[in-house]
Structure formats: C-alpha cells, structure tokens
Write an enzyme that holds these catalytic residues in place. Structure first.
Site, PDB file in Angstrom:
ATOM      1  N   TYR A 141     -86.254 -27.313 -50.730  1.00 52.29           N
ATOM      2  CA  TYR A 141     -85.851 -28.254 -51.783  1.00 52.29           C
ATOM      3  C   TYR A 141     -86.410 -29.655 -51.541  1.00 52.29           C
ATOM      4  CZ  TYR A 141     -82.480 -24.610 -53.076  1.00 52.29           C
ATOM      5  OH  TYR A 141     -81.894 -23.421 -53.444  1.00 52.29           O
ATOM      6  N   LYS A 192     -85.715 -15.014 -42.682  1.00 48.64           N
ATOM      7  CA  LYS A 192     -86.698 -14.058 -43.204  1.00 48.64           C
ATOM      8  C   LYS A 192     -87.861 -14.083 -42.221  1.00 48.64           C
ATOM      9  CE  LYS A 192     -87.988 -11.337 -46.640  1.00 48.64           C
ATOM     10  NZ  LYS A 192     -87.394 -10.013 -46.814  1.00 48.64           N
ATOM     11  N   ASP A 224     -82.395 -10.699 -47.315  1.00 46.76           N
ATOM     12  CA  ASP A 224     -82.200  -9.654 -48.329  1.00 46.76           C
ATOM     13  C   ASP A 224     -81.098  -8.684 -47.887  1.00 46.76           C
ATOM     14  OD1 ASP A 224     -84.045  -9.183 -46.326  1.00 46.76           O
ATOM     15  OD2 ASP A 224     -85.334  -7.877 -47.508  1.00 46.76           O
ATOM     16  N   ASP A 248     -77.698 -21.752 -50.265  1.00 43.53           N
ATOM     17  CA  ASP A 248     -77.356 -22.055 -51.654  1.00 43.53           C
ATOM     18  C   ASP A 248     -76.966 -20.757 -52.365  1.00 43.53           C
ATOM     19  OD1 ASP A 248     -77.152 -23.208 -54.124  1.00 43.53           O
ATOM     20  OD2 ASP A 248     -79.273 -23.675 -54.366  1.00 43.53           O
ATOM     21  N   ASP A 252     -72.751 -18.979 -52.823  1.00 42.41           N
ATOM     22  CA  ASP A 252     -72.194 -18.642 -54.142  1.00 42.41           C
ATOM     23  C   ASP A 252     -71.779 -17.167 -54.174  1.00 42.41           C
ATOM     24  OD1 ASP A 252     -72.440 -21.136 -55.172  1.00 42.41           O
ATOM     25  OD2 ASP A 252     -73.642 -20.543 -56.913  1.00 42.41           O
TER      26      ASP A 252
END
Ligand code: NAD
Length: 357
Positions: A141, A192, A224, A248, A252
């Site tokens: 980001y 990852k 994943d 992020d 959620d």
C-alpha cells in the site's frame, strides 16, 4: 495509576457508543483505584463542520500528549461530496501516520451465546478466539514505484511495490510475539514465501525474532492456505501475524466468522500512544436512534487497558462484564435472537457497567 485519554467520538454512532465506553472506563477506574482523565477532541465530519478540516491540529496535539486515544468513527453522507483530501476518512490516515501506528490488532472472538450470529456452522466457530496482528504502515500500500503509466502502444501499466525492510518486519513480529505471550502462546506467521522475495525475508526475520520468544510456538502458513483454514478450522489459530495486505483481507475474514460488526474492537499501536476503536464505521443508517451496539467500543476500551496501560485484571473485568450482560440475555438490535431482551445503546452500556462485579 493516572492516565490521560483523548476521546475522539467523531460522527454518526461514534457519538453514541463512545460515551458508553467512557462510562465503563470511569467505573473500572473508580473500582480499581485508577484516575483516568478524559479530554474530548474533534475528528471527521464534525471537525469539518466546526473548523473546516477533518483532523485539526488541536486534536493531533491532544492525541500526542495523551497516554491513549479512544476513537469512535468518522464519515457520513453529509460529507461525501467533499474533495478527497477534505473527507472525514482522511483523518484516520492522518492520525495513524502522525502517531506512527504500525501495528493493528484485531481480535475475532465469538462470545458464548452468539454462535447463531455467524454464517458458519456452530461446531466450526464455537469458541474461536483469534487475534490478527496486521502491519499497518508498510508493504504494497505504500511501496514505490507505484502508479499508472501510459505505454507507447497506447495501453496502460499499473504498478505497486511490495516492500519490507528487516526493521519493519522485526518490530511487527515483536508485537505479535508479545501478544501471543499474553494469550495461548501460539503464533502463525502468514506469508507467500513460495513466490515472493519480500515474504522470504519476512519469514527469515520472524524466525530470527522467535529466538527471543522460546515460550511461544511459531508456525508459518501461506496466505492462500490461511484464507482456507480460517473457514475450515478457525479454532487452530491463536495469533496470526500478517503483512499489510494479507492482514487487511484476513482480518475482515476472521472478523466475519463472528457474524457481527458491532462486537469487534481494534487496537493500533506504535512507538508511543496507541489508538483504540471499533472496527465498524459511523453507521449513518442507524445513527441517532440509540440502537447501535456499543460492545465493540467497550471492548476497545478493554484493549486499551491491556495494551496501553498493562492493566490486565481491569481489562478482564470489562471482558467478563460483556460476557455477563450477554449471558443475562441482553442484546442490541443487531445481535438479537428469539428469547433475548433487546435494549438500546445506553441501556447496554448500563448493563455492562452494572456487570463489572
Ligand atoms: P459501517 O460499518 O458504518 O456500517 C455497516 C453496517 O453495519 C450498517 O448496516 C450499520 O448499521 C451496521 N453497524 C455498524 N456499526 C454498528 C453498531 N455499532 N451496531 C449495530 N450495527 C452497526 O460501514 P459503512 O456503512 O460502509 O460506512 C458508513 C460510514 O462510515 C462511511 O462514511 C464510511 O466511510 C465510514 N467508515 C468509517 C470507519 C472508521 O471511522 N473507522 C470505518 C468504516 C467506514
């Protein structure tokens, strides 16, 4: 102890739920012999209405001079037409940056009696108590180069850069290991590393930091797989350590396992002053009706006691009071179910305060 708390209620339901958390904090302070001094500050739309900007300098000064910040929520339809830099939501980015809040802690805990609120089967979600620790100021980001460029053939190219330094990884890993130490001592670091070099470094640094936390068990999981395991068997997780983007998304997902946005607190920590707020927004659709659920904000106040002031017993007192209020059958409208007693925002605050024991 004595502590100065900046209270930034903001907009919409923020103005209803924050006073309930302050009420509970005051009661805990009186009960346990602490003096909490509360000072109100302006933020978001109401600050725009008052002084023309979403994050006034006075609010920043107040926050920096306090020991912790309690925030409600910002935003609403009234300010949606404003230019982006003047929107209430800009205040959130501004205050995070000014306080150097690089760690975001989001617990996803399913309270007993609320298993029906989840969209997942009861036997999958019962008893989950997960803490997602998300890096908040680095990664894709913020990394450069970033942007959209025109190519000679007339098409375009969008670029973002995932970048982490050893220091950035080390400090967020320490927050996660410290948090795990206060809990069930189990840390899952999400990455990852099979395809991303930034993740390879992430894993290496986390392994290195682990040497200082031999009492915490560490495992690594590809993002994943983590997304899948969260819905398959969420009880396997205690603390999940994630970079900015993975955190992020997964925070959620983890939050929604519990089914109710009005129940979920958060803490953002930096080098000094921490900020504590519910994960939900200003909920303009229900604002001003005394029906908003104050539990997320009251639980954020409990996180403040634990993470900002190291008052573990007092934080636990609030947690237990929330459980007791729910056990007694009290519910706000968003979490009601047959046979429960629906109460308003202030009544729920009162019940939790009376349940402090
Ligand atoms: P929201 O979180 O405000 O509301 C989503 C839904 O959840 C709504 O139906 C709302 O009624 C319900 N809800 C939220 N909090 C609740 C509570 N305490 N009790 C009961 N129900 C609750 O998200 P949104 O509608 O997408 O955004 C509304 C405004 O809030 C926008 O201006 C947005 O930019 C802003 N926002 C602010 C923050 C923040 O301040 N941290 C976060 C998200 C959104």
């Amino acid at each position: 102890m004595k502590a100065k708390i900046a209270v930034l209620a903001g907009d919409g339901v923020g103005r209803e739920i924050v006073p309930e958390a302050v009420k509970v904090l005051r009661a805990v302070g009186e009960r346990c012999g602490h003096h909490f001094e509360f000072t109100n500050g302006d933020i978001g739309g109401q600050a725009i209405d008052k002084v023309g900007v979403p994050l006034p300098q006075d609010t920043l000064t107040l926050s920096k001079q306090s020991d912790a910040v309690l925030l409600g929520a910002v935003g609403g339809p009234k300010w949606e037409g404003l230019e982006y830099s003047l929107r209430p939501e800009r205040a959130l980015l501004g205050i995070r940056e000014a306080l150097g809040l690089y760690a975001n802690l989001r617990p996803a805990k399913l309270y007993p009696n609320l298993t029906d609120a989840s969209t997942l089967k009861k036997e999958v979600v019962e008893g989950i108590d997960i803490l997602v620790v998300r890096e908040l100021t680095g990664g894709i980001y913020f990394g450069r180069p970033k942007g959209i460029e025109k190519l000679p053939n007339g098409s375009e190219r969008g670029v973002n850069t995932e970048v982490y330094t050893t220091e950035e990884i080390r400090r967020i890993a320490m927050v996660a290991f410290d948090a795990a130490r206060k809990r069930r001592k189990k840390l899952t670091s999400v990455d990852k590393a099979n395809v991303l070099e930034s993740s390879e470094l992430w894993r290496r640094v986390v392994v290195d930091v682990h040497k200082d936390y031999p009492d915490v068990s560490l495992s690594h999981m590809y993002v994943d797989n983590a997304a899948m395991q969260l819905v398959r068997n969420p009880r396997q997780f205690d603390v999940m350590l994630c970079n900015n983007m993975f955190g992020d998304i997964l925070s959620d997902e983890a939050a929604m396992l519990t089914g109710s946005i009005g129940m979920l607190p958060s803490a953002s920590l930096g080098a000094q002053v921490g900020l504590f707020e519910p994960i939900h927004g200003s909920a303009p659709d229900i604002a001003g009706k005394n029906i908003a659920n104050p539990i997320a904000t009251i639980a954020s106040a409990a996180m403040m006691l634990s993470y900002a002031f190291k008052l573990e017993k007092e934080a636990e007192l609030i947690e237990q009071a929330i459980v007791k209020a729910l056990d007694l059958g009290y519910r706000t409208k968003d979490i009601q179910s047959p046979g429960t007693r629906v109460v308003g925002t202030t009544e729920m605050g009162d019940v939790i305060m009376r349940s402090l024991g």
